[in-house]
Design a protein around this motif. Sequence first.
Motif, PDB file in Angstrom:
ATOM      1  N   UNK A  56      -9.106  -5.577   0.202  1.00 28.83           N
ATOM      2  CA  UNK A  56     -10.536  -5.911   0.073  1.00 28.83           C
ATOM      3  C   UNK A  56     -11.376  -4.635   0.017  1.00 28.83           C
ATOM      4  N   UNK A  57     -11.045  -3.678   0.863  1.00 23.35           N
ATOM      5  CA  UNK A  57     -11.813  -2.431   0.908  1.00 23.35           C
ATOM      6  C   UNK A  57     -11.688  -1.674  -0.416  1.00 23.35           C
ATOM      7  N   UNK A  58     -10.466  -1.619  -0.947  1.00 25.36           N
ATOM      8  CA  UNK A  58     -10.249  -0.872  -2.188  1.00 25.36           C
ATOM      9  C   UNK A  58     -10.967  -1.538  -3.359  1.00 25.36           C
ATOM     10  N   UNK A  59     -10.960  -2.879  -3.379  1.00 22.49           N
ATOM     11  CA  UNK A  59     -11.643  -3.595  -4.452  1.00 22.49           C
ATOM     12  C   UNK A  59     -13.161  -3.473  -4.327  1.00 22.49           C
ATOM     13  N   UNK A  60     -13.666  -3.466  -3.080  1.00 25.28           N
ATOM     14  CA  UNK A  60     -15.113  -3.456  -2.858  1.00 25.28           C
ATOM     15  C   UNK A  60     -15.714  -2.071  -3.037  1.00 25.28           C
ATOM     16  N   UNK A  61     -15.035  -1.054  -2.514  1.00 20.80           N
ATOM     17  CA  UNK A  61     -15.612   0.296  -2.512  1.00 20.80           C
ATOM     18  C   UNK A  61     -14.875   1.260  -3.443  1.00 20.80           C
ATOM     19  N   UNK A  62     -13.884   0.752  -4.167  1.00 25.04           N
ATOM     20  CA  UNK A  62     -13.180   1.539  -5.173  1.00 25.04           C
ATOM     21  C   UNK A  62     -12.534   2.795  -4.599  1.00 25.04           C
ATOM     22  N   UNK A  63     -11.986   2.669  -3.407  1.00 28.41           N
ATOM     23  CA  UNK A  63     -11.228   3.761  -2.798  1.00 28.41           C
ATOM     24  C   UNK A  63     -10.338   3.167  -1.710  1.00 28.41           C
ATOM     25  N   UNK A  64      -9.306   3.899  -1.343  1.00 26.58           N
ATOM     26  CA  UNK A  64      -8.381   3.412  -0.323  1.00 26.58           C
ATOM     27  C   UNK A  64      -8.864   3.816   1.062  1.00 26.58           C
ATOM     28  N   UNK A  65      -8.273   3.198   2.082  1.00 27.56           N
ATOM     29  CA  UNK A  65      -8.642   3.482   3.459  1.00 27.56           C
ATOM     30  C   UNK A  65      -7.383   3.620   4.297  1.00 27.56           C
ATOM     31  N   UNK A  66      -7.397   4.545   5.231  1.00 27.92           N
ATOM     32  CA  UNK A  66      -6.288   4.735   6.156  1.00 27.92           C
ATOM     33  C   UNK A  66      -6.490   3.782   7.330  1.00 27.92           C
ATOM     34  N   UNK A  67      -5.962   2.577   7.218  1.00 23.79           N
ATOM     35  CA  UNK A  67      -6.191   1.566   8.245  1.00 23.79           C
ATOM     36  C   UNK A  67      -5.548   1.944   9.573  1.00 23.79           C
ATOM     37  N   UNK A  68      -4.454   2.652   9.537  1.00 20.80           N
ATOM     38  CA  UNK A  68      -3.802   3.053  10.785  1.00 20.80           C
ATOM     39  C   UNK A  68      -4.725   3.947  11.608  1.00 20.80           C
ATOM     40  N   UNK A  69      -5.338   4.905  10.939  1.00 24.17           N
ATOM     41  CA  UNK A  69      -6.276   5.793  11.637  1.00 24.17           C
ATOM     42  C   UNK A  69      -7.522   5.024  12.058  1.00 24.17           C
ATOM     43  N   UNK A  70      -7.981   4.110  11.206  1.00 26.40           N
ATOM     44  CA  UNK A  70      -9.175   3.324  11.515  1.00 26.40           C
ATOM     45  C   UNK A  70      -8.957   2.467  12.761  1.00 26.40           C
ATOM     46  N   UNK A  71      -7.822   1.797  12.839  1.00 30.17           N
ATOM     47  CA  UNK A  71      -7.517   0.952  13.993  1.00 30.17           C
ATOM     48  C   UNK A  71      -7.354   1.797  15.253  1.00 30.17           C
ATOM     49  N   UNK A  72      -6.750   2.993  15.100  1.00 32.34           N
ATOM     50  CA  UNK A  72      -6.608   3.881  16.257  1.00 32.34           C
ATOM     51  C   UNK A  72      -7.982   4.261  16.822  1.00 32.34           C
ATOM     52  N   UNK A  73      -8.939   4.500  15.928  1.00 32.40           N
ATOM     53  CA  UNK A  73     -10.304   4.809  16.371  1.00 32.40           C
ATOM     54  C   UNK A  73     -10.924   3.631  17.100  1.00 32.40           C
ATOM     55  N   UNK A  74     -10.703   2.419  16.580  1.00 37.98           N
ATOM     56  CA  UNK A  74     -11.251   1.223  17.231  1.00 37.98           C
ATOM     57  C   UNK A  74     -10.651   1.036  18.621  1.00 37.98           C
TER      58      UNK A  74
END
Length: 405
Positions: A56-74
């Motif tokens: 969803x993130x890649x389709x919406x914002x046209x770039x990839x996301x490091x979900x592992x790092x994102x979840x670690x931050x959360x």
Amino acid sequence: MAGDGLVFHELSFVPEGDEVVVGRLDTGSYAVFPTDGAELLKQLTQGMRLSAAANWYEETFDESVDLEDFVATLRELGFVREGGQQQPDAPPPPVRLRPLGRALFSLPAWGLYLAVVGGWTWTVTLHPDLAPRSTQIFFVHSLLVVQLVITFGQVPLLLLHEAFHILAGRRLGLPTRLRVSNRLTYIVAETQINGLLSVPRAKRYLPFLAGIVCDSVVFSALGLVAHATRNPDGSFSPTSRLCLALAFTVAVRMLWQFQLYLRTDLYYAAATAWNCYDLHEAGMTLLKNRVWRLVNRADRIVDEEKWTPRDRRVGTYYGPFIVLGYCALAAITVFVSVPVTIRYVSIAGRAIGSGHLDAAFWDAALSLCMNVAQLVALVVLSRRKRREKKSGTSHTPSSSEVELV
């Protein structure tokens, strides 16, 4: 709130321009997210699985996301429930005195406040002797009486100041509490408002400025009472002199608010207007880093990325406001501390140096003892604060737990 095995606590999302403040009211853990990061977090809290969220993130914002790092931050922020706990957060207890807070800042109340302040402004233009001056402190000949009245007479006024902060916060449904601390050479009462970042920025100004509103009204009311209780010949009665003495202390407290380096009420209001979250630390760090670069001490430079781009941008120009704070300190010293100290020492010196063990001697001696006791109390508080800081138990307000003085 859950997504792909992740269970989230109840979170608040408050838009701030191109950023979103996300956090937990119950713990006071808040962070500033870019809009795309906040939207991704919303999708996860609504139950979207991690793989689907990445797509969803890649389709919406046209770039990839490091979900592992994102979840670690959360997880580090405490937004994610640990141990797979599925039960919802317990509802917060009802905020006491919320109706009183609403009444205190209702339209009729504001009308009354404006009438009192306007009445004093008009009266002082006609009677300039009501304007604050340092000589008003010595409203009687007894130094001990002056000191007792000024010291303990301020207590209800300080509590009223903090009550305005507390009720302004509770009016918004935010938990607030009162604590006593010391800043530099001052012993102060502080109101802690947890979760202030969970409300829109426009609603934060009143909790920040409520104490100054209170001081303005109290100062004006004391001046009006002083004028109304004059002697028939126009001179000040004992009641008038007492009111003017207390009003002078309130005026000094309002001037004290301009010492922005102490993170006063005005500092928090200014930081909110500039959309900053840790302006003081960011500004001081940037200033120190510039100095370390000038002297080629790269080892002393602190990483500036820990602050938001907005904090760094505004912090670059924060120096003059620090200077303003020191100018306020200089004004208090020159126009208040020095004149009052000179007169106090002069009166006490004459009484103690007279060689007579009369009432004036004992009055001055007891007053000096009281001053020493206050200095000892300040030293004890300062040492305790340093010990707590060294042991790691000192209280440091989070970005959402604001201490107002």
